[in-house]
Design a protein around this motif. Structure first.
Motif, PDB file in Angstrom:
ATOM      1  N   PHE A  68      39.442  37.878 137.168  1.00 47.85           N
ATOM      2  CA  PHE A  68      40.673  38.585 136.806  1.00 47.85           C
ATOM      3  C   PHE A  68      40.455  39.603 135.696  1.00 47.85           C
ATOM      4  O   PHE A  68      41.364  40.353 135.351  1.00 47.85           O
ATOM      5  N   LEU A  69      39.252  39.625 135.130  1.00 48.64           N
ATOM      6  CA  LEU A  69      38.980  40.483 133.964  1.00 48.64           C
ATOM      7  C   LEU A  69      37.814  41.408 134.201  1.00 48.64           C
ATOM      8  O   LEU A  69      37.090  41.764 133.266  1.00 48.64           O
ATOM      9  N   GLU A 114      38.082  17.657 134.258  1.00 51.85           N
ATOM     10  CA  GLU A 114      36.909  18.495 134.017  1.00 51.85           C
ATOM     11  C   GLU A 114      36.643  19.411 135.214  1.00 51.85           C
ATOM     12  O   GLU A 114      36.258  20.570 135.045  1.00 51.85           O
ATOM     13  N   THR A 115      36.863  18.915 136.413  1.00 48.46           N
ATOM     14  CA  THR A 115      36.661  19.742 137.605  1.00 48.46           C
ATOM     15  C   THR A 115      37.595  20.955 137.590  1.00 48.46           C
ATOM     16  O   THR A 115      37.174  22.087 137.873  1.00 48.46           O
ATOM     17  N   VAL A 116      38.852  20.729 137.234  1.00 45.86           N
ATOM     18  CA  VAL A 116      39.808  21.833 137.148  1.00 45.86           C
ATOM     19  C   VAL A 116      39.370  22.844 136.094  1.00 45.86           C
ATOM     20  O   VAL A 116      39.383  24.065 136.326  1.00 45.86           O
ATOM     21  N   ALA A 171      35.086  29.256 135.708  1.00 42.21           N
ATOM     22  CA  ALA A 171      34.326  30.100 136.630  1.00 42.21           C
ATOM     23  C   ALA A 171      35.175  31.231 137.205  1.00 42.21           C
ATOM     24  O   ALA A 171      34.660  32.320 137.503  1.00 42.21           O
ATOM     25  N   SER A 172      36.478  30.996 137.349  1.00 45.19           N
ATOM     26  CA  SER A 172      37.337  31.979 138.027  1.00 45.19           C
ATOM     27  C   SER A 172      37.900  33.032 137.104  1.00 45.19           C
ATOM     28  O   SER A 172      38.239  34.136 137.545  1.00 45.19           O
TER      29      SER A 172
END
Length: 284
Positions: A282-283, A269-271, A277-278
């Motif tokens: 990129f978009l 879940e952390t990943v 969030a990241s």
């Protein structure tokens, strides 16, 4: 924005070359094309992508700028054949997705060469796939070196800026490492997704999977289902950067496999929270 009318050559009348021609002619430029197939030349003229087209390089005389839109595998031989037909002031640029190899091999052939890469495209290819406004809002990377004349860079920018592009400058090696992450790695991983699905041995399950595939599979498999020639060219000419990114991806995937096998749901879940969030970064 007032546009200075120029004579522009395009070698390779596929998706990118044809789309460039459509937009550049709409801005008032004269566009001349070269393709190895006479029928492609005829179709490009019929579609309005060029004012004239031929299978030889004679049309490239007196051009202000020539865009080389051929596959990477034939780019060096193409430019070698092109050079005797150019005026000394003509600027040559390319649209290849790899810049280190291109600048190293092509720049020595012509002093007014500017490496370029429009970050635009579709899953289709060929002159029939060409379309207007393909480059609008798209990143367009230029990779001039210390030896590249500033006037050559400015001329290319003068042509591509009215297309609505977002122009970036970087070193060829920086470009290749960046696109390995966001362009070349996705092609290989997307292709591997399709290839992995083909390993399902139960015909009934495979048939059901193909019937149920919808937006999630369509989005993640799109680039892996594109032109195989382009995928091979990315791997062949950007090998070091692509392998580097693939090894990193392989390590991350192995960690995810381990977390699932160990039922370490908190770490998983952390990943997934981090990737959620990241992704917007990129978009933008």
């Amino acid at each position: 924005m007032e546009v200075r009318r120029m004579k522009i050559g395009i070698i390779g009348l596929g998706l990118i070359g044809g789309s460039l021609g459509l937009d550049l002619r709409s801005l008032g430029h004269q566009v001349f094309g070269v393709s190895r197939k006479a029928e492609t030349c005829e179709r490009a003229m019929e579609r309005g992508a060029v004012d004239d087209a031929h299978t030889h390089f004679g049309l490239m005389q007196e051009t202000d700028v020539v865009f080389v839109c051929t596959p990477l595998a034939v780019m060096k031989s193409t430019v070698t054949e092109l050079v005797p037909h150019l005026f000394e002031e003509t600027v040559v640029t390319d649209v290849g997705s790899v810049k280190g190899w291109v600048v190293e091999e092509i720049a020595p052939l012509w002093p007014n060469f500017v490496g370029g890469h429009p970050m635009a495209g579709t899953a289709e290819s060929g002159i029939e796939a060409s379309q207007r406004d393909l480059f609008k809002e798209a990143a367009y990377v230029l990779t001039p070196t210390e030896q590249t004349p500033l006037s050559a860079v400015q001329r290319v920018e003068e042509i591509i800026r009215p297309l609505g592009t977002r122009i970036y400058h970087c070193q060829p090696a920086e470009h290749d490492r960046a696109v390995a992450w966001i362009s070349h790695l996705p092609v290989i991983t997307s292709a591997s997704l399709i290839a992995a699905c083909l390993h399902e041995t139960d015909p009934a399950v495979f048939e059901l999977a193909t019937a149920l595939a919808s937006s999630g599979f369509r989005d993640t498999s799109r680039v892996g289902g594109g032109n195989p020639e382009l995928g091979v060219m990315m791997a062949r000419y950007n090998k070091a950067a692509l392998v580097r990114s693939l090894h990193s991806y392989q390590n991350v995937l192995a960690q995810l496999v381990e977390q699932i096998e160990q039922e370490d749901w908190a770490s998983l879940e952390t990943v997934l929270q981090q990737t959620q969030a990241s992704r917007p970064e990129f978009l933008k």
